[in-house]
Design a protein around this motif. Structure first.
Motif, PDB file in Angstrom:
ATOM      1  N   HIS A 164       0.832  -1.198   0.000  1.00 26.65           N
ATOM      2  CA  HIS A 164       0.000   0.000   0.000  1.00 26.65           C
ATOM      3  C   HIS A 164       0.870   1.252   0.000  1.00 26.65           C
ATOM      4  O   HIS A 164       0.646   2.196  -0.775  1.00 26.65           O
ATOM      5  N   ASP A 189       0.557   0.557  -4.326  1.00 34.76           N
ATOM      6  CA  ASP A 189      -0.272  -0.476  -4.953  1.00 34.76           C
ATOM      7  C   ASP A 189      -1.741  -0.209  -4.639  1.00 34.76           C
ATOM      8  O   ASP A 189      -2.172  -0.252  -3.496  1.00 34.76           O
ATOM      9  N   LYS A 190      -2.510   0.085  -5.682  1.00 37.61           N
ATOM     10  CA  LYS A 190      -3.907   0.441  -5.480  1.00 37.61           C
ATOM     11  C   LYS A 190      -4.790  -0.803  -5.275  1.00 37.61           C
ATOM     12  O   LYS A 190      -5.921  -0.720  -4.825  1.00 37.61           O
ATOM     13  N   GLU A 191      -4.304  -1.952  -5.663  1.00 35.56           N
ATOM     14  CA  GLU A 191      -5.092  -3.177  -5.600  1.00 35.56           C
ATOM     15  C   GLU A 191      -5.178  -3.757  -4.195  1.00 35.56           C
ATOM     16  O   GLU A 191      -6.070  -4.522  -3.890  1.00 35.56           O
ATOM     17  N   LYS A 250      -5.780  -4.752  -0.514  1.00 39.55           N
ATOM     18  CA  LYS A 250      -6.978  -4.581   0.309  1.00 39.55           C
ATOM     19  C   LYS A 250      -6.596  -4.091   1.712  1.00 39.55           C
ATOM     20  O   LYS A 250      -5.929  -4.786   2.457  1.00 39.55           O
TER      21      LYS A 250
END
Lengths: 488, 591
Positions: B297, B301-303, B305
Motif C-alpha cells: 500500500h 499499490d492500489k489493488e 486490500k
C-alpha cells in the motif's frame, strides 16, 4: 315512541350521502370545518375549541382529545404525525367500520384539522385488512380529496400541506393499543411499550404523533362547524356529546345506535333496542367488549358515560353492547371473553401471557363442574393481580369480565361449583337428559335414534336414559313427539 | 442536572431526573427483585422491556403497580417496594411464570446457576397452585453445533433478543407467535442453524433460564479420555484462566492459570498445552500479512486490500460471511489460534510423539461457543478428521473439574507442557478487546522498523469504549488502527469501509463485549459488568508478569519455523495456518 331521540354526530352522514362521492359530502357542509380552521382560526384556536367541546377519546380510555392535541402541538419536531386508529377489534363491534364505509371524508377532514392544529403534515390511517370495503372507500375518498386540493399541498390556498396514507393491520386486537399500533406501522412486532414516553412525545418513527380513533375524529368537523358550546351542551358533566354503540345480543332491535352521553342503559336496551327477544327476562349487559364488564338490572338506570361505567365495574370501551337474557350463563360469558383475550394477548408481559390462560382454564373447570371454592378465591386474586401488573390496557382490563360476573353473579358461580349445576342451562357438561315417565308412551323412537345406546325400555313402557353413557347430543329430545325428554 | 426528591420505603432520596425507581432503590440499599431487566453498566447494554412484571412496586396515587425497572422517579413520589399488595402480586406473577416452566431442574444445564430458580427461592415459592391442570407451552428442541434452544424454558425476558438485535445486529432472534404461545427464536421458527446466527453465544450468556445453553461436549471428552488407544491433548484459550476461578468461588479477576493446568493434568489429559502458543503463531502470520499489505500500500499499490481485519474471532467470521460476503477478501486469511493449534498439533506435534493423526484427540477450552462451530467446519478437517476434535467452554471445564471432585482452590500451580505450551504476554492479551491488535503492533513495529520497543504497552489501544481509534507511529509512518467489540459496532466500521470512508490500516474485531473475557462460554456474569472489568485486569496482569511479551521472541515459535514451517506465509504455513471464507448471504430456505 320516546322523548329520547338518537342524535347523530359521528354517524351524521352515514346512509345519507354517497360515500364514494366527495360532492355529496361537500353538499352536507363537508370540508367547511377544515376551511374555517385554516382560513379563520389559528392552530391554538382549533385546539381550544376541541378542548372546550369536552370531546373525549372514543377508543376506550376517554382521554380528552383536545388535551392530547395540545401536548402533541407543544412537542416540537421537524415532522409530526396524525394517526387514525381504525383497528376496531372488539367482538361484535362495527361502529368505526360504519363510519369509514359511510362517511370516510369526515375522518379525512378531521385528521387534516388535527394536522393543522398540531403542526403535522402527514396522516396515517391504521386500518385492519379485514375491512376491505372501508379500505376501498377510504382510498377513493383520499384520491378525490387530493384531486380537488383538500389534501396535498397548499390546502385552501394556505401554506398548510397535509396528506394521508393507509397502513394495514394484520388482525391483532392488541394493535388497537396505541404504542402497539405504532410499532406495527413501523414494521415491528405489534406489542406495547411502557408509557411514558407517550406517542405525543415519541410516536411513529420517534416523532410526536397524535393517535385518535375513527369515531373521535368523526365528531371533530361538526364541533368546528357548530362550535364547542353546541357540542358540550350534549351529554353529561364530564362526558360530552354522543356515543355510538353496537347493540347486539338478545334485544329485538340490534344494530348501531348513537345516543347522547347520559342516556341510561334502560333507554338504550328497552326503548331503542325494543326490549329482550321472545319476552325473556333481561339478565345482563356487557359493555366495553373484552375489556368491559357485565352490568345487571341494578345498573339499568345508570346514565351512560365514561366515569359511571367504570364506577359500575365496566367501561365504555369502543362501544360494544351485548345484551344477555336468562338463558345466558355468566360463567360462560366470562369464559368467552377470556378465550378472546388469551388469543389476542401479545405475550410480552407474564401476567397477561400466562395469567389470562390460567383464568380461562379455571373458568373452564368451573363450567365443567370441576371447580372448587378455592378456585373461586384464586380466580379473584389472579384477576386482581393481572389488572394490577399487566403492561398495557389489554391485560389491565382483561379480567374485568371475570370480576364483574363474580361481583354480580356470584350465586351462579356457586351453583356451578357447589351444586354442579348451570342455572342458565348453557353448560353442556353440567346438563343431564331425563325422560318424564308420565309423558313417555314407549314408542322407542328415542332408543332407536340414540347413537350410543344409552336409552333402554320395553315397548309401550316408559324408557330410561343412562346418564353415564349419554353423550348429550340431544337427538332423542329432537325425535320425541311427546315432550317426554327434558334437560336438567 | 435536574434532581427529584422522593420517598422509597419511608426513606427520602434525591436522584437525578430520569433515574428509575429500581436504580434509586438500589442506591438506598433496597433490593427490588428483577428478572427480565439486565444492565451491563458502561457497556451500553441494557434490557428493560418491562415484561416480567416481577419488579413491580406500589406508587401512591397510581392506579396500578409500576414496573420499577422502567418507571422514572418523579418529584414527591411515594414508593413502597414490599407492601403486601406488592408481595402478593410478585408472588402470583412468579407462580404464573413457573406454571408455564418445566420442572426438570434435576437435569437442567442451568440448575444452580439459574436466575429463575433463584427468584423462586427468593419469593418463597413452594408450590404452584393449579399446576395439575395448567397447560404448558411447548416447542421443538433446536440443536446446533454451538448452542441448544429449549424454548419450553423461555420466559420471554427478551434479553437474548436484545443482545442479538440491538448489540450484535445479527437479527437471528425475535419474538414469534403471540399470547401463551409466544417465545423468542429465529423467524418462522426455523432452526438456528438455518438463520444468520453467528454462534457468538451472547444469547446464552444472558439467558436467565435453561432455554439457551451451550451444546455440551463433556461427554465426548470423557469418552476420549477413557479410551486407552487415544492420546488426548488440550489447549486453553487466554480468557479462560481469567474467569475459571469464578466457578469455584474465587473473586472475579483471579488468575488461575497454574491451577487450571494442574486440574487438566489430573483429569487425564496426556499433554496440557496453551492456545497462547498458537496466538503467538497467529501474530507471526497475521502480522506478516499486515506488513505485506501495508508495504504494498505504501508503495502505491492500489489493488491491495486495506484495512486488514483480524480473523481470530469465529463469531465475527460468521458475521461477515453472512452480512458482508462481498468483503470477504479483506479479513486476514490467518486461521484463529484454536485452529492453528489444531493444525500444528495434528502434524508437527503428532510426528514428534509418533502418534497417528486419528489417534490424537485435540480438545480446546474456550471462553466461546462459536469455537464449537469453528472446530467442525469442513475446511479444518483432513479426511473427515477435524484439527480440533471438541471445544469445551469455560463453564463445561468447570463442570468436569467438579465432577472429578478436584479441590480446585488448593491445587498446586503447574506449568504447561512443552513445546506447545510456551507463550508470550502478547498472546495472553488476545483475551481482551484490543489485545490482538496490540500484540500485532508489538511484533509488526519491531519487524518493520528494526527498532526495539521501549515500552510494549499501547494504552491508546486499550479500554472498554465500543469503538476505539488510535494512530501508532511506525518510525514516521502513521498507522491508523480501529478496534470494535460487539458485532453491532463492527458493522459500523464495515459500513464505513464499504462506503470508502474508512481511514484505518488495520481493524481488530471481537464479537463479545470486552472481547473473549466476555465470551458466550464464560462463567455467567449475571449482568454484573464489574466482573468483565476484573477479568480484563487479570489478563493484563498476566501479560505484565511474563518475561517474554512479543510473539516473535517465543523460542518455541522460532523453533517451529526452523524445524517445520520455514517462514511466515510460507507454502506450508499457508496450507496449515491460513483459510478462506464463504458467502453465506444466500437466501434462507424455509421448509
Amino acid at each position: 315512541m320516546t322523548k329520547y331521540k338518537q342524535i347523530r354526530i359521528a354517524l351524521n352522514n352515514c346512509g345519507v350521502i354517497d360515500p364514494e362521492n366527495i360532492e355529496d359530502y361537500i353538499a352536507r357542509d363537508g370540508y367547511m370545518a377544515l376551511g374555517k380552521c385554516i382560513t379563520e382560526m389559528t392552530p391554538q384556536d382549533v385546539i381550544k375549541e376541541i378542548k372546550d367541546s369536552g370531546l373525549r377519546g372514543r377508543g376506550g380510555g376517554g382521554f380528552p382529545a383536545g388535551l392530547k392535541w395540545e401536548i402533541a402541538s407543544k412537542n416540537h419536531a421537524d415532522q409530526k404525525y396524525v394517526v387514525c386508529n381504525a383497528d376496531e377489534g372488539d367482538p361484535g363491534a362495527f361502529m368505526d367500520r360504519s363510519v369509514l364505509e359511510g362517511d370516510p371524508h369526515a375522518v379525512l377532514e378531521a385528521m387534516a384539522i388535527c394536522g393543522y392544529s398540531i403542526g403535522a403534515t402527514k396522516g396515517l390511517i391504521y386500518i385492519r385488512a379485514e375491512y376491505p370495503l372501508a379500505i376501498k372507500r377510504l382510498k377513493i375518498a383520499i384520491d378525490q380529496a387530493r384531486e380537488v386540493g383538500l389534501l396535498g399541498k397548499n390546502i385552501f390556498g394556505s401554506k398548510f400541506d397535509f396528506d394521508i396514507e393507509l397502513r394495514y393491520g394484520a388482525g391483532a386486537f392488541v394493535c388497537g393499543e396505541e404504542t402497539s399500533l405504532i410499532h406495527s406501522m413501523e414494521g415491528l412486532r405489534g406489542e406495547p411499550t411502557i408509557k411514558p414516553p407517550f406517542p405525543a412525545e415519541k410516536g411513529y418513527l420517534g416523532k410526536p404523533t397524535n393517535v385518535n380513533n375513527v369515531e373521535t375524529y368523526a365528531s371533530v368537523p361538526i364541533i368546528i362547524r357548530k362550535g364547542a358550546s353546541w357540542f358540550n351542551k350534549i351529554g353529561t358533566e364530564k362526558s360530552k356529546g354522543t356515543k355510538v354503540f353496537a347493540l347486539a345480543g338478545k334485544v329485538n332491535n340490534v344494530g348501531l345506535v348513537e345516543v347522547p352521553m347520559g342516556t341510561t342503559l334502560r333507554e338504550v336496551i328497552f326503548e331503542i333496542g325494543g326490549g329482550i327477544q321472545n319476552g325473556k327476562k333481561f339478565k345482563a349487559v356487557q359493555t366495553g367488549g373484552p375489556s368491559g364488564g357485565c352490568l345487571t338490572e341494578k345498573h339499568l338506570d345508570t346514565p351512560i358515560d365514561f366515569d359511571n361505567l367504570v364506577a359500575a365495574g365496566s367501561m365504555m370501551g369502543s362501544g360494544g353492547m351485548i345484551v344477555m337474557d336468562e338463558d345466558n350463563c355468566m360463567v360462560s360469558v366470562a369464559k368467552f371473553y377470556l378465550d378472546f383475550t388469551v388469543e389476542e394477548s401479545c405475550g410480552k408481559c407474564s401476567p397477561c401471557r400466562i395469567g389470562n390462560k390460567r383464568l380461562f382454564e379455571l373458568l373452564e373447570r368451573i363450567t365443567k363442574g370441576q371447580g372448587t371454592m378455592d378456585d373461586l378465591q384464586r380466580l379473584r386474586n389472579m384477576s386482581n393481580v393481572i389488572k394490577d401488573t399487566s403492561l398495557c390496557g389489554l391485560g389491565q382490563t382483561s379480567p374485568n369480565p371475570v370480576l364483574s360476573t363474580l361481583d354480580n353473579f356470584y350465586d351462579e358461580y356457586l351453583a356451578h361449583v357447589k351444586d354442579h349445576k348451570c342455572p342458565a342451562g348453557e353448560c353442556k357438561d353440567l346438563m343431564k337428559y331425563f325422560i318424564i315417565a308420565e309423558n313417555c308412551v314407549g314408542c322407542t323412537a328415542c332408543a332407536r335414534v340414540c347413537p350410543v345406546g344409552a336409552i333402554t325400555g320395553e315397548k309401550k313402557e316408559a324408557h330410561l336414559i343412562n346418564s353415564e353413557t349419554c353423550i348429550k347430543c340431544g337427538a332423542c329430545m329432537e325425535r320425541c313427539k311427546f315432550d317426554a325428554i327434558i334437560i336438567k | 442536572m435536574e434532581k427529584v426528591k422522593l420517598t422509597i420505603d419511608n426513606k427520602l432520596i434525591e436522584v437525578e431526573k430520569g433515574t428509575t425507581i429500581y436504580k434509586a432503590a438500589k442506591q438506598l440499599g433496597i433490593d427490588i427483585p428483577v428478572l427480565c431487566y439486565m444492565n451491563l453498566e458502561d457497556l451500553g447494554i441494557e434490557n428493560k422491556p418491562g415484561g416480567c412484571r416481577i419488579c413491580v412496586v406500589e406508587v401512591e396515587g397510581r392506579r396500578n403497580l409500576a414496573p420499577s425497572c422502567s418507571t422514572d422517579c418523579a418529584e414527591g413520589m411515594v414508593v413502597n417496594t414490599h407492601s403486601i399488595r406488592v408481595i402478593n402480586a410478585r408472588r402470583t406473577v412468579m407462580e404464573f411464570i413457573l406454571s408455564d416452566h418445566p420442572k426438570d431442574c434435576l437435569t437442567c444445564a442451568k440448575s444452580g446457576n439459574c436466575e429463575l430458580q433463584d427468584m423462586a427461592v427468593k419469593l418463597g415459592i413452594r408450590e404452584i397452585p393449579g399446576q395439575e391442570y395448567a397447560a404448558m407451552s411447548t416447542y421443538k428442541m433446536d440443536f446446533s453445533p454451538s448452542l441448544i434452544r429449549e424454548l419450553d424454558k423461555c420466559i420471554m425476558c427478551r434479553r437474548c433478543e436484545m443482545m442479538c438485535n440491538d448489540f450484535q445486529t445479527v437479527g437471528a432472534l425475535s419474538a414469534f407467535k403471540r399470547g401463551f404461545e409466544a417465545a423468542v427464536g429465529p423467524a418462522f421458527e426455523m432452526d438456528i442453524e438455518d438463520s444468520t446466527c453467528t454462534y457468538c453465544g451472547q444469547c446464552v450468556a444472558v439467558c436467565p433460564t435453561g432455554a439457551l445453553t451451550e451444546k455440551d461436549h463433556t461427554r465426548e471428552v470423557i469418552n476420549a479420555l477413557s479410551d486407552p488407544t487415544k492420546t488426548v491433548i488440550v489447549q486453553t484459550a487466554p480468557a479462560v484462566r481469567a474467569a475459571l476461578g469464578e466457578e469455584f468461588g474465587l473473586k472475579p479477576g483471579t488468575l488461575v492459570t497454574g491451577k487450571m493446568v494442574a486440574a487438566l493434568r489430573r483429569l487425564g489429559f496426556n499433554y496440557v498445552f496453551d492456545t497462547d502458543f498458537a496466538a503467538d503463531l497467529t501474530i507471526m502470520e497475521e502480522g506478516t500479512e499486515l506488513l505485506g499489505r501495508l508495504t504494498k500500500h505504501l508503495n502505491g499499490d492500489k489493488e491491495v486490500k486495506l484495512p486488514i481485519l483480524t480473523s481470530c474471532c469465529p463469531a465475527w467470521v460468521n458475521f461477515f460471511e453472512h452480512n458482508f460476503p462481498d468483503m470477504k477478501e479483506i479479513p486476514s486469511t490467518a486461521r484463529s489460534p484454536q485452529q492453528m493449534f489444531g493444525a500444528i498439533a495434528k502434524t508437527y506435534f503428532a510426528d514428534k510423539i509418533k502418534v497417528k493423526r486419528e489417534d490424537l484427540v485435540v480438545i480446546s477450552i474456550m471462553p466461546c461457543l462459536a469455537k464449537k462451530y469453528e472446530a467442525q467446519r469442513d475446511e479444518f478437517k483432513v479426511d473427515g478428521n477435524p484439527d480440533v476434535d471438541f471445544s469445551l467452554s469455560t463453564r463445561e471445564l468447570a463442570h468436569l473439574i467438579k465432577q472429578a471432585n478436584l479441590d480446585f482452590k488448593s491445587l498446586p500451580d503447574e506449568d504447561f507442557d512443552k513445546p506447545l505450551g510456551e507463550s508470550t504476554g502478547a498472546a495472553v492479551i488476545f483475551g481482551v478487546t484490543g489485545g490482538v491488535i496490540e500484540a500485532a503492533v508489538r511484533t509488526a513495529y519491531e519487524l518493520q522498523t528494526g527498532k526495539k520497543l521501549e515500552r510494549v504497552e499501547f494504552e491508546q489501544l486499550r479500554g472498554m469504549e465500543s469503538i476505539r481509534k488510535a494512530t501508532i507511529d511506525f518510525n514516521g509512518t502513521p498507522i491508523n488502527i480501529g478496534i470494535a467489540h460487539g458485532l453491532g459496532n463492527a458493522r459500523k466500521l464495515l459500513e464505513d469501509i464499504k462506503a470508502g470512508k474508512s481511514e484505518f490500516h488495520a481493524i481488530e474485531i471481537m464479537a463479545c463485549p470486552g472481547g473473549c473475557i466476555g465470551g458466550g462460554g464464560q462463567p455467567l456474569h449475571h449482568s454484573d459488568s464489574s466482573i468483565l472489568k476484573a477479568r480484563t485486569k487479570a489478563i493484563f496482569a498476566e501479560d505484565e508478569a511474563k518475561v517474554l511479551r512479543k510473539s516473535h521472541e517465543n523460542p518455541y515459535i522460532i523453533k517451529l519455523y526452523e524445524e517445520f514451517l520455514g517462514k511466515p506465509m510460507s507454502e506450508k504455513a499457508h496450507h496449515l495456518l491460513h483459510t478462506h471464507y464463504f458467502d453465506k448471504s444466500g437466501k434462507i430456505e424455509i421448509s
